[in-house]
Design a protein around this motif. Sequence first.
Motif, PDB file in Angstrom:
ATOM      1  N   PRO A   1      -1.727  -4.891   6.742  1.00 30.43           N
ATOM      2  CA  PRO A   1      -0.895  -3.771   7.178  1.00 30.43           C
ATOM      3  C   PRO A   1      -1.689  -2.774   8.032  1.00 30.43           C
ATOM      4  O   PRO A   1      -1.181  -2.271   9.035  1.00 30.43           O
ATOM      5  N   GLN A   2      -2.917  -2.531   7.626  1.00 27.43           N
ATOM      6  CA  GLN A   2      -3.724  -1.540   8.341  1.00 27.43           C
ATOM      7  C   GLN A   2      -4.041  -2.014   9.756  1.00 27.43           C
ATOM      8  O   GLN A   2      -3.886  -1.287  10.728  1.00 27.43           O
ATOM      9  N   GLU A   3      -4.473  -3.277   9.851  1.00 26.24           N
ATOM     10  CA  GLU A   3      -4.786  -3.849  11.158  1.00 26.24           C
ATOM     11  C   GLU A   3      -3.535  -3.891  12.037  1.00 26.24           C
ATOM     12  O   GLU A   3      -3.622  -3.714  13.256  1.00 26.24           O
ATOM     13  N   SER A   4      -2.370  -4.075  11.416  1.00 21.73           N
ATOM     14  CA  SER A   4      -1.132  -4.105  12.188  1.00 21.73           C
ATOM     15  C   SER A   4      -0.899  -2.777  12.888  1.00 21.73           C
ATOM     16  O   SER A   4      -0.426  -2.740  14.017  1.00 21.73           O
ATOM     17  N   LEU A   5      -1.251  -1.689  12.194  1.00 22.48           N
ATOM     18  CA  LEU A   5      -1.086  -0.377  12.804  1.00 22.48           C
ATOM     19  C   LEU A   5      -1.997  -0.229  14.007  1.00 22.48           C
ATOM     20  O   LEU A   5      -1.613   0.320  15.039  1.00 22.48           O
ATOM     21  N   ILE A   6      -3.230  -0.732  13.867  1.00 24.62           N
ATOM     22  CA  ILE A   6      -4.168  -0.657  14.991  1.00 24.62           C
ATOM     23  C   ILE A   6      -3.609  -1.445  16.170  1.00 24.62           C
ATOM     24  O   ILE A   6      -3.630  -0.997  17.315  1.00 24.62           O
TER      25      ILE A   6
ATOM     26  N   GLY B   1       0.811  -1.201   0.000  1.00 21.78           N
ATOM     27  CA  GLY B   1       0.000   0.000   0.000  1.00 21.78           C
ATOM     28  C   GLY B   1       0.854   1.265   0.000  1.00 21.78           C
ATOM     29  O   GLY B   1       2.065   1.217  -0.157  1.00 21.78           O
ATOM     30  N   LEU B   2       0.175   2.378   0.141  1.00 17.04           N
ATOM     31  CA  LEU B   2       0.874   3.664   0.171  1.00 17.04           C
ATOM     32  C   LEU B   2       0.777   4.223   1.575  1.00 17.04           C
ATOM     33  O   LEU B   2      -0.264   4.135   2.218  1.00 17.04           O
ATOM     34  N   ASN B   3       1.850   4.816   2.052  1.00 14.79           N
ATOM     35  CA  ASN B   3       1.718   5.488   3.337  1.00 14.79           C
ATOM     36  C   ASN B   3       2.288   6.894   3.277  1.00 14.79           C
ATOM     37  O   ASN B   3       2.967   7.273   2.329  1.00 14.79           O
ATOM     38  N   ALA B   4       1.954   7.681   4.275  1.00 11.93           N
ATOM     39  CA  ALA B   4       2.371   9.075   4.306  1.00 11.93           C
ATOM     40  C   ALA B   4       2.392   9.525   5.749  1.00 11.93           C
ATOM     41  O   ALA B   4       1.932   8.822   6.640  1.00 11.93           O
ATOM     42  N   ASN B   5       2.916  10.700   5.972  1.00 12.13           N
ATOM     43  CA  ASN B   5       2.898  11.291   7.300  1.00 12.13           C
ATOM     44  C   ASN B   5       1.917  12.457   7.289  1.00 12.13           C
ATOM     45  O   ASN B   5       2.018  13.351   6.457  1.00 12.13           O
TER      46      ASN B   5
ATOM     47  N   GLU C   1      -2.834   6.711   8.123  1.00 13.14           N
ATOM     48  CA  GLU C   1      -1.653   7.151   7.377  1.00 13.14           C
ATOM     49  C   GLU C   1      -1.172   6.060   6.420  1.00 13.14           C
ATOM     50  O   GLU C   1      -0.003   5.991   6.075  1.00 13.14           O
ATOM     51  N   ILE C   2      -2.089   5.159   6.080  1.00 12.29           N
ATOM     52  CA  ILE C   2      -1.741   4.121   5.104  1.00 12.29           C
ATOM     53  C   ILE C   2      -3.020   3.705   4.385  1.00 12.29           C
ATOM     54  O   ILE C   2      -4.106   3.724   4.968  1.00 12.29           O
TER      55      ILE C   2
END
Lengths: 420, 406, 312
Positions: free
Chosen positions: B79-84, A146-150, A239-240
């Motif tokens: 990936p998103q769930e990992s951030l959570i 995916g894409l991420n940013a700050n 942020e992703i």
Amino acid sequence: MKGRPHLVAALPALACLVALPFVFPQGFALSLMCQMGIATIFALSYNMLLGQTGLLSFGHAVYFGLGAFCAMHVLRWAGGSGGGGAWVVIALPLVGGLGGLIAGIVLGAITTRRAGTIFAMISLGVGEMVASVAPMFPALFGGEAGLNANRVFGAPLFGITFGPQRQVYYLIVAWALLAAWGMHALTRTPLGRMANAARDNPERAQFVGYHPQMVRFLMLALSGFFAGIAGGLSAINYEIVTGESLGAHTSALVLLMAFIGGIGQFYGPIIGAVLVTFLQTALSQYTHAWLFYFGLFFLFMVLEAPGGIASLVQLHREPWRQGLLRWVWPQYALAALPVALTLAGLIGVVELVYRVAGGVEAGETSWKLFGNAIDATRWQPWALALLLFAGGGAWLRRAWSGVAWQWKMVLLATARGKDR
Amino acid sequence: MQLRHGAAALALAAGCIAGNALAQSIKIAYIDPLSGAFANVGEAGASQFQMVIEDINAKGGVLGGRKLELVKFDNKTSPQESLIQFKAVTDQGIRYITQGNGSSVAGVLIDAVNKWNERNPDKTVLFLNYAAVDPDFTNDKCSFWHFRFDANSDMKMQALTSFIAKRPAIKKVYLFNQDYQFGKQVSRAANEMLGKKRPDIKIVGDEFIGLGKVKDFAPYVAKIKATGADTVITGNWGNDLTLFVKAAREAGLKSDFYTYYGGGLGTPAALGASAEGKVKQITEWHINIPNTPILPFAQEFKKRTKIDLYYGRVNVQMRMFAAALNSAGSDDPAKVATALEGMFLSTEIGDVEMRKDDHQLLQNLYISTFTKVDGKNPKYDLEGTGFAPHRHVELPHRLRCRPPAR
Amino acid sequence: MEFFLVSLLNGVSYGLLLFMLSSGLTLIFSMMGVLNFAHASFYMLGAYFAYQISTAVGFWPALVLAPLLVGVVGGAIERYGLRRVHRYGHVPELLFTFGLAYLIEEVVHLIWGRIAVDYRIPEALDFGAFQVFDSLYPAYRVFMMAVSIAMLGALYWTLTRTRIGLIIRAALTHADMVQALGHNVPRVFMLVFGGGCALAALAGVIGGNAFVTEPAMAAAVGSIVFVVIVVGGLGSLAGAFIASLAIGVIQTFAVALDWSLLDTFREVGWTGEAARAIGTIKLSQFAPVLPYILMVLILIFRPRGLLGRRDT
């Protein structure tokens, strides 16, 4: 029921929303509430299709995801040039919305040619198409990662940087209120009314001089707009953005939210979004079988309460106003115990099967409950669980007939009360 | 039942003051799939971590008697769930995380850890990566807060290509990979390295397939067959590998398969006899390497969980982590990270070194071929199939990779 | 030439498998108006049942027993679940089957775990059937084609030559009249639903070991099957047949072509950054998406599908 009472109710609700981060200051609770806010917009936008236009979509995530990717590209671009700072972040959901709108216009032109179950199938195919094409263009969708940013860049705006989660929470609340207001207002417009007509009786809508396909198309495009706003907010929040936000899983989730909450009422999907988001996070901490319980719950709702939770609320509303609910409370109380027993039995059986089948738990056939070790390889827990389930179920059948009879009385009395 | 009680942990974290910190266990958050399609892989990894930690604790723990503790978080491979889940980790005041399934997840976590440590310098978090092998993590994306205990995909490819270079019979190579970062890295490295070491080898195909998208591999096999390839190099894992090899056997494709994950959980069972003599894998350890001290552990693990031990490196990682805690004399992630840098350790699977420049572990790699087990040599089979990796070729552990940049 | 022939055979065998799945779905849809979202889940159940039965008594009994069992399960679901939501309309029916698909997947997780089970091709069929130039074509693929064609014949015969087929065809268009003539239409519905599920299960029995038997196998084919019946024209068995074969063959051949957009861009002299970003994809990478693209094209140019008649 008009205007003013709503406002009176809205003020305390607003105060609650503002106060929530102070009541639950933990980061985890806060991000859960952010998720709920985003899910609320998304589920409401979904209900513009399912509830209001009668279009069952299996590919709504496409608009959410494309909106999120648009917003993410703008965020990356702005972050790279360092310009704008917090202003960009505030306006970002609008970018997502526009992305969703454009996607809605392009794809809607194809999908809304048909209605009903055929639309459902086509939406599934189009959704699958977008979801499987996306990973092939890593420059646009960032591939698997995916894409991420700050989201923190540029000069702070009155001290707001959107670094702390709490500031993001307020941004989400603001956008959620705005979007919900927008969608609610839309139901009062001629388009919103025609959408209902196209849902209930497309032939008649055509006679009145509206083209049902056009109505469906407009509703889909607008619904894409609001889904895109939710997508833009998720880009800010996490942020992703990854390919999965376009995928079948996200589409299925929003369908579950809207349906469980109730598609017949405007506020239904809000209940669903909050509940499902919560269950998803909370249940998965306690059991591996949570998806199973979830599916079971959904099927139960389809069979027994196709109007969702909102319809149950609605059902109780009029008797409540007439003070007739006190007739059913005792019956509910009587039914509560068998319900609890049946559920306990059911959960017991499912958990035991999970342990023995061992699909997940590598060899752990025993676990602790209230301090007692339970060993799934012995027969006692099985017998107990099955007994609870069967006995509770039989008892529940009897108790429920009491509830049903009492309800019949209440409904009769309510109707009479209304006539007066 | 998961070992996680959010409220209790929160209360603990809140009650944790400097005075009783000594008695506190050191928590490691395990962020990997515990539900969804890869749950079995995540659970197997967790069981192994659990067992190593029990072993360390039984031998007296770390820092003079403190215990290690594993806390599991389910990221559903997203990936998103990992951030959570990472937010939940920092919420509970856990300072060490470990993850392995998916370079996409690892990349996101590295970013998140960097961001978090920048914003919260007093609550830094250290990321121990046990299986995500995108070479970028110890190169362009190199971070002080990230250590990798698995050989990255470039190192493995160096080993594979050196092995291939010595086999003149290999003339035509077909690259068959999944269409995402890792697969792309495998293909790139193979092209580069084969071009250098064996310019005479023709790369007759460089195929990418959608991750988990293809169910019928027969058309791909027909295509490979038409090119006359004698060797296939593939980074595929899971079904993308098993289905591929099965289809190849069915169609009578005679080429060898050089795989990254031929021995991964569930793969030997699915491959069955179709792997015999054809499928090779590259790992830091496998069960038929004679006289490795990890063997009793592997047998105990199999007895306890009915799963074949796959990750030699999980043991390496936890031993090194314990050693670093002790030599730092503190549970502060920054100090532990410094202690890990350049650390040299003799472990159950051999001598290893954590390279200081890029936080990449240097360890021996073995190439092995699936062979029918005869009870002596090879002795142990995998997943009850009667087949196991054998005839290993050991490769020197000081593999050079591209110069690291920080 | 060898490659062409092998690919053609592969394409046809895959297409026939798709047809086994889509025929049941089409029958159920045209009869009851129910779009069975869980159809592919019955395909999966078929494979798992066959795996379980074949470990006990071997593959051949499984070939018969597994579809029958799944058919019974399907009939029961129609009788006790679907019939109850029927009164709410078609969309709730679809939602019901959607929930069912979800639940079946979880049940499979529950009982058989999350990884693929070791469901193998029977030894008796594990050999090369005939020579295609210098490679052997696997016998099991031939067997798959034979079963599909036999099933197709049996289905055709049942629908056109038997009494029950007559009633089914009549109930397709004039359910009320059939009811009035004293036939138990709900029971016919149950039969058709169970039969459709059994067909899907049969596809699962022979597809499960040819490919892989795992919990994700339903989702993998589910959407493709929907594409097949949209492209073929809803309610048209012949259309579904053509569409299945077309998709099978197209997908198989697309895999073979290494042609990429970049070549075209280079032809016209566009070699910029953007061209590289979108042009490096080969057609072979695109193969899994082709059915969906075909569906969109059909919807644009021929919304009722190849052989569809009804316009809804």
